[in-house]
Structure formats: structure tokens, C-alpha cells
Design a protein around this motif. Structure first.
Motif, PDB file in Angstrom:
ATOM      1  N   GLY A 111       0.845  -1.184   0.000  1.00 39.47           N
ATOM      2  CA  GLY A 111       0.000   0.000   0.000  1.00 39.47           C
ATOM      3  C   GLY A 111       0.878   1.231   0.000  1.00 39.47           C
ATOM      4  O   GLY A 111       2.075   1.160   0.312  1.00 39.47           O
ATOM      5  N   ASP A 119      -2.741   4.609 -13.190  1.00 39.46           N
ATOM      6  CA  ASP A 119      -4.052   4.172 -13.668  1.00 39.46           C
ATOM      7  C   ASP A 119      -3.959   2.886 -14.483  1.00 39.46           C
ATOM      8  O   ASP A 119      -4.753   1.953 -14.299  1.00 39.46           O
ATOM      9  CB  ASP A 119      -4.719   5.275 -14.490  1.00 39.46           C
ATOM     10  CG  ASP A 119      -5.193   6.434 -13.613  1.00 39.46           C
ATOM     11  OD1 ASP A 119      -5.492   6.189 -12.430  1.00 39.46           O
ATOM     12  OD2 ASP A 119      -5.256   7.576 -14.112  1.00 39.46           O
ATOM     13  N   ARG A 137      -3.449   3.273  -8.327  1.00 37.47           N
ATOM     14  CA  ARG A 137      -4.148   4.375  -7.669  1.00 37.47           C
ATOM     15  C   ARG A 137      -5.015   3.898  -6.495  1.00 37.47           C
ATOM     16  O   ARG A 137      -5.061   4.536  -5.444  1.00 37.47           O
ATOM     17  CB  ARG A 137      -5.010   5.149  -8.668  1.00 37.47           C
ATOM     18  CG  ARG A 137      -5.607   6.433  -8.074  1.00 37.47           C
ATOM     19  CD  ARG A 137      -6.444   7.187  -9.098  1.00 37.47           C
ATOM     20  NE  ARG A 137      -5.674   7.627 -10.245  1.00 37.47           N
ATOM     21  CZ  ARG A 137      -4.970   8.745 -10.286  1.00 37.47           C
ATOM     22  NH1 ARG A 137      -4.919   9.528  -9.222  1.00 37.47           N
ATOM     23  NH2 ARG A 137      -4.313   9.069 -11.384  1.00 37.47           N
ATOM     24  N   GLU A 138      -5.715   2.779  -6.666  1.00 39.16           N
ATOM     25  CA  GLU A 138      -6.604   2.316  -5.598  1.00 39.16           C
ATOM     26  C   GLU A 138      -5.850   1.847  -4.355  1.00 39.16           C
ATOM     27  O   GLU A 138      -6.449   1.614  -3.304  1.00 39.16           O
ATOM     28  CB  GLU A 138      -7.510   1.185  -6.096  1.00 39.16           C
ATOM     29  CG  GLU A 138      -6.798   0.025  -6.738  1.00 39.16           C
ATOM     30  CD  GLU A 138      -6.746   0.142  -8.266  1.00 39.16           C
ATOM     31  OE1 GLU A 138      -6.804  -0.912  -8.927  1.00 39.16           O
ATOM     32  OE2 GLU A 138      -6.659   1.282  -8.770  1.00 39.16           O
ATOM     33  N   ARG A 139      -4.529   1.725  -4.463  1.00 42.14           N
ATOM     34  CA  ARG A 139      -3.734   1.325  -3.301  1.00 42.14           C
ATOM     35  C   ARG A 139      -3.168   2.532  -2.556  1.00 42.14           C
ATOM     36  O   ARG A 139      -2.469   2.366  -1.548  1.00 42.14           O
ATOM     37  CB  ARG A 139      -2.583   0.419  -3.739  1.00 42.14           C
ATOM     38  CG  ARG A 139      -3.043  -0.902  -4.369  1.00 42.14           C
ATOM     39  CD  ARG A 139      -1.835  -1.656  -4.896  1.00 42.14           C
ATOM     40  NE  ARG A 139      -2.228  -2.887  -5.575  1.00 42.14           N
ATOM     41  CZ  ARG A 139      -2.159  -4.101  -5.032  1.00 42.14           C
ATOM     42  NH1 ARG A 139      -1.731  -4.245  -3.791  1.00 42.14           N
ATOM     43  NH2 ARG A 139      -2.520  -5.159  -5.714  1.00 42.14           N
ATOM     44  N   ARG A 172      -3.492   5.855  -0.261  1.00 41.90           N
ATOM     45  CA  ARG A 172      -4.326   6.584   0.691  1.00 41.90           C
ATOM     46  C   ARG A 172      -3.797   8.005   0.757  1.00 41.90           C
ATOM     47  O   ARG A 172      -2.708   8.245   1.271  1.00 41.90           O
ATOM     48  CB  ARG A 172      -4.286   5.923   2.069  1.00 41.90           C
ATOM     49  CG  ARG A 172      -4.807   4.506   2.085  1.00 41.90           C
ATOM     50  CD  ARG A 172      -6.294   4.442   1.700  1.00 41.90           C
ATOM     51  NE  ARG A 172      -6.795   3.073   1.733  1.00 41.90           N
ATOM     52  CZ  ARG A 172      -6.811   2.261   0.671  1.00 41.90           C
ATOM     53  NH1 ARG A 172      -6.316   2.665  -0.490  1.00 41.90           N
ATOM     54  NH2 ARG A 172      -7.302   1.038   0.767  1.00 41.90           N
ATOM     55  N   GLY A 178      -3.143  -0.085 -12.111  1.00 40.82           N
ATOM     56  CA  GLY A 178      -4.000  -0.346 -10.958  1.00 40.82           C
ATOM     57  C   GLY A 178      -3.375   0.026  -9.632  1.00 40.82           C
ATOM     58  O   GLY A 178      -3.692  -0.584  -8.593  1.00 40.82           O
TER      59      GLY A 178
END
Length: 510
Positions: free
Chosen positions: A42, A99, A104-106, A108, A102
Motif C-alpha cells: 500500500g 491508472d 491508484r486504488e492502493r 491513501r 492499478g
């Protein structure tokens, strides 16, 4: 990944926690995906956007001071026509990577790391974060990877100019450039002669859109060595037309790495020849505007980082009478500008203090190992990214004489090698073991006379005179050393959590 403060995780929230979503952090995330697909990770980023330096700095003309074929990642070709790219183009590059892969979703966002604590009993880091509202949370990881940069995001270097409170105009530091600053038709003085100043001057002098300053004066205490090169790499653009994109990128990257290396070595071995070469280019660019006092530094090229001037834009602004250079010392600020030691006065509506950065180690994060605060100036670098007797921890500090990302790439690759070795051997801990620091001969490898380096030597980790205990400044050598040298080299000690290691002994005692 985020949990309320005080709660526990079993065993960890992620294998690798990356601090910072700039070039270093994004690069590590991509390398983990490619080289350690079985490892969870992360990222935490203190700002609302990714990009690090390229999101923080918003001054006019913001651009790379290295070519993007080496400032770009080894795994992701640079596709733009310009090799010397502006900030928005670099952000586009980084955003596309996170993007498409994958990542970006990791991430915070708006999470500032305010503490990192290693516990040997469980072999894990507990990292404390704080959001914009001041709410705290924690997360845990086996490995902590800092991609938090090398300078203080909160405050720049303050040169403490006498009388600044008397100035009636605006005083601006490039690190905190005001949104929509109106400099059109105004007199601007830019204090400094480094890469930032030389970028800002032609950008705000440009009147192509009717927004340019009346005149921009670059006030320098000491001249800088400048290197003029085209913003576009003709060979790179040609190769992209006839070769597959990745092949063209590899060739251009190899060419630029070699040229950087040759140029740096020549400056160190034959400085007079390099001086003559750079001076000749300056004279050709400026013609009768060339001023020996303004463009002859008292040090050799690469004693400080060479200042890149793409397409000679800085000198074109001078020839157009939109910009000028003054070499002098500041006596004090007054109501209408700056009084110099020579008695000359520079009138100004806006003063830009491009006086440099304030360095920071480990993002100023308090780091503890088993309750003991780590003082970085007491630890030696190990293989340019880890530190003596600090377990499962790595950080990126880019090259002084080459592109930042060159180091970021090889460090990420190396840490992935270590993680894979740990997986193969069933170990959870990797520590650069140094029993007797006195056995090493210290050497100051930051042999640059740049002010921001010299001001910060007292906080920097130590360096020995030989590998592996140093932050080397030789990319060509480092790349081979980090990629092919043994991971289990007799220095990097591999082991287990202390509780696991002592359990058999306790059982036997019972």
C-alpha cells in the motif's frame, strides 16, 4: 489498510508500506507488481494528489532539470516529443502509470506519517498516520519503504534577508507559489542562480500571451555553470519513428546515461577543458551580451550540479531585454526593492526568493526500533538505500550527478531481490549488520559545494570509503553492483521475529 489508533493487526496489513506517491513511491509500487507479485503493498501520501515534487511546485515554467529518458522509469517509455518536460507533462506520465497498472486504488491520500515503530518480537512496522482533520490511525507492514524525497515539504531554506518586513511589494518563495500571482507588467527580482531561478526568469519574462513581467532581474551572489541543450531529443524522436517504442526508449536511455557519465567524469578529470566548452556555448548564445563576471563561477563544473537551460531560453530572454543578471550581495530589503552592497538599488514589485531547499532525512518521520529513536547521522548507508542495524527499511536519495529516477529504479529492483530472497529462505527480517562502526573509514561523498548540501551534512547518514557502506555517486557501477551482486553477502543478516526465534528455547525449558 487504515485502522483506528490502538487496535492490533494480525499478522500485518500489507507486506510493504510505501511512504510517498511521487516518482520514488510509484516506481517501487510498479516494481513490486512486476518482481514480487505475491507481496501485498500500500502507499500513503500526505498530499491530496500524487506526484510529490511535481505536484507541490507550481511556479511558472516548472520543468525537469534532467532529460526524461533518464528521469522516466526504466519500465515505462517516455512518449512526449520534448525530452526536457514541463511539470504537467510529468504529472500526466505518472498518472497514466498508476491508472494503467492499478496502483491508484492502493494509495491513501491526505495521510501524513507521523511515526514509524519497529517491533523485533513480531518483525513488523507499526506506522502512525494523521489525516487533514487531525484524526490518527495506524497500519502495519513487514517492510517500510520511504519514497518521501530529500527536502522539507513544510518549509524552504530561509536566507533571513535583512529588512524584508519593510518591502511593500510581494515576497514569494517558489516552493509555495501563490495561485494566479499577477506579475504582468511588473518589475520582478529573482534571488538565486540555480535551476529554479533559471526556469522562472524566462517563464515570467515571456510576453507571448500578454502576461509577461516588465523586466526580470536575476540577482546572484555567485555565478552558476550552465549547460545548453535542445528541449527535444532529435535522436529519440527519430528512433521512435523507425523502431518499437520500448527499443527506441532503451537506446535513448543508454545514450543519455553514457553522456551524463562521460560529462561528469571529464569535468572531474579535465575541468579546464569543460569550462572552456561551457563558456564557448554561453558566448555563442549571448553574443555581445556575454558578461564574464556574471557567467564565470569560482568553482569547477560539477562541484555543483550543472544548470540545464533548454533551447537557451534564459539567454534568449536576456537578448530580448526582458531579463538581466546582476552579480552582487544584498545589503537589505527596503520599501521599493533591494539595496545591494555595491550601493546599487534594484526596484521591484515582486521579489522571488529562489534561495534553495531545506533538506530532510526520512521525511522528518520519527523512526524507532524497539523503542529507540533512530538518529540517522549515527547510521551508515548500506548499498545506497538501507541503513546499518535498521531492519526491513529502505529509502531513496537520488543521484547528485544524474537523474533521480536512475537511483529510484535500481533501489526498487534491489529491494525486490531482497524480498524474494526472504521468501525463498523463509525469513522475515533483513538487517544490514554493523557491529563496530569504528571499523569503517568515513568519507564525505557529498563533495558538492552547493549550499543546500553543505547546510545539511550534519543530519545526513554516514558514508564509508567503500561499498557496501556508502551512498555511491556512480550509476553505471551501481546498476551492475545492485543487480548482480549477491543478496546474501555476509553483511545483510537474515532472520526471524524474536518471539519465533526464542519459542523453541522456551518450550525446551518447560
Amino acid at each position: 489498510m487504515n485502522r483506528p489508533a490502538g487496535t492490533q493487526a494480525a499478522p500485518v496489513d500489507q507486506d510493504v508500506l510505501i511512504v510517498g506517491a511521487g516518482i520514488s513511491g510509484i516506481g517501487m509500487a510498479a516494481h513490486l507488481q512486476m518482481r514480487c507479485p505475491d507481496r501485498s503493498f500500500g502507499l500513503v501520501e500526505r498530499r491530496a494528489n500524487l506526484g510529490g515534487t511535481w505536484d507541490l511546485f507550481r511556479y511558472p515554467g516548472i520543468r525537469s532539470d534532467s532529460d526524461m529518458h533518464t528521469l522516466g522509469f526504466v519500465f515505462e517509455p517516455w512518449k512526449h516529443e520534448k525530452s526536457i518536460a514541463d511539470g504537467p507533462a510529468i504529472l500526466d506520465y505518472l498518472n497514466r502509470i498508476v491508472d494503467e497498472r492499478g496502483i491508484r486504488e492502493r494509495i491513501r491520500f491526505n495521510r501524513k506519517v507521523i511515526g514509524a515503530d519497529w517491533d523485533s518480537a513480531t518483525a513488523r512496522w507499526t506506522v502512525t498516520m494523521e489525516d487533514d482533520a487531525g484524526a490518527k490511525s495506524t497500519t502495519t507492514a513487514r517492510w517500510l519503504y520511504l519514497g518521501s524525497g530529500y527536502y522539507d515539504y513544510d518549509e524552504p531554506f530561509d536566507a533571513n534577508f535583512t529588512g524584508r518586513e519593510a518591502f511593500k511589494g510581494q515576497i514569494v518563495h517558489p516552493q509555495f507559489w501563490p495561485e494566479n500571482l499577477d506579475y504582468a507588467g511588473k518589475k520582478v527580482v529573482v534571488i538565486g542562480s540555480g535551476a529554479t531561478a533559471v526556469t522562472i526568469v524566462p517563464a515570467i519574462a515571456d510576453n507571448s500571451e500578454g502576461k509577461g513581467a516588465e523586466h526580470v532581474t536575476m540577482l546572484q551572489r555567485t555565478p552558476t555553470w550552465y549547460f545548453i541543450r535542445p528541449a527535444k531529443d532529435a535522436l529519440a524522436n527519430f528512433l521512435r519513428k523507425i523502431l518499437p517504442e520500448k527499443v527506441a526508449y532503451r537506446i535513448t536511455r543508454f545514450k543519455n546515461v553514457k553522456l551524463q557519465d562521460i560529462g561528469f567524469r571529464r569535468a572531474r578529470t579535465k575541468p579546464e577543458k569543460v569550462k572552456d566548452f561551457l563558456t564557448g556555448k554561453l558566448k555563442a548564445a549571448l553574443g555581445d551580451r556575454y558578461d564574464e563576471e556574471a557567467f564565470t563561477p569560482p568553482y569547477n563544473p560539477w562541484d555543483q550540479r550543472l544548470c540545464l537551460v533548454p533551447d537557451a531560453d534564459f539567454f534568449e530572454a536576456m537578448k530580448a531585454d526582458k531579463a538581466s543578471v546582476v552579480t552582487d550581495h544584498i545589503e537589505r530589503f527596503d520599501e521599493s526593492g533591494i539595496l545591494l552592497k555595491s550601493g546599487r538599488h534594484l526596484d521591484a514589485d515582486i521579489i522571488v526568493t529562489a534561495t534553495g531547499l531545506k533538506l530532510a532525512v526520512a521525511g522528518k518521520i520519527p523512526v524507532h526500533v524497539d523503542g529507540e529513536r533512530i538518529e540517522w547521522s549515527e547510521h551508515f548507508y548500506y548499498k545506497a538505500c538501507m541503513f546499518s542495524n535498521v531492519p526491513n527499511f529502505a529509502a531513496v536519495f537520488g543521484y547528485l550527478n544524474a537523474s533521480w529516477t536512475l537511483r529510484a529504479d535500481i533501489v526498487a529492483e534491489y529491494v525486490c531481490r531482497v524480498l524474494n530472497h526472504m521468501r525463498a529462505t523463509g525469513t522475515e527480517v533483513a538487517t544490514p549488520a554493523l557491529e563496530d562502526p569504528a571499523s569503517l573509514t568515513e568519507e564525505n561523498i557529498f563533495d558538492f559545494s552547493s549550499g543546500y548540501i553543505q547546510r545539511s551534512l550534519h543530519i545526513m547518514p554516514k558514508n564509508a570509503d567503500a561499498l557496501p557502506w556508502r551512498l555511491n555517486q556512480d550509476y553505471v557501477h551501481d546498476r551492475a553492483y545492485m543487480r548482480s551482486g549477491p543478496v546474501d553477502d555476509g553483511v545483510l543478516a537474515f532472520g526471524h521475529a524474536k518471539s519465533a526465534a526464542t519459542a523453541p528455547a522456551l518450550e525446551a525449558a518447560e
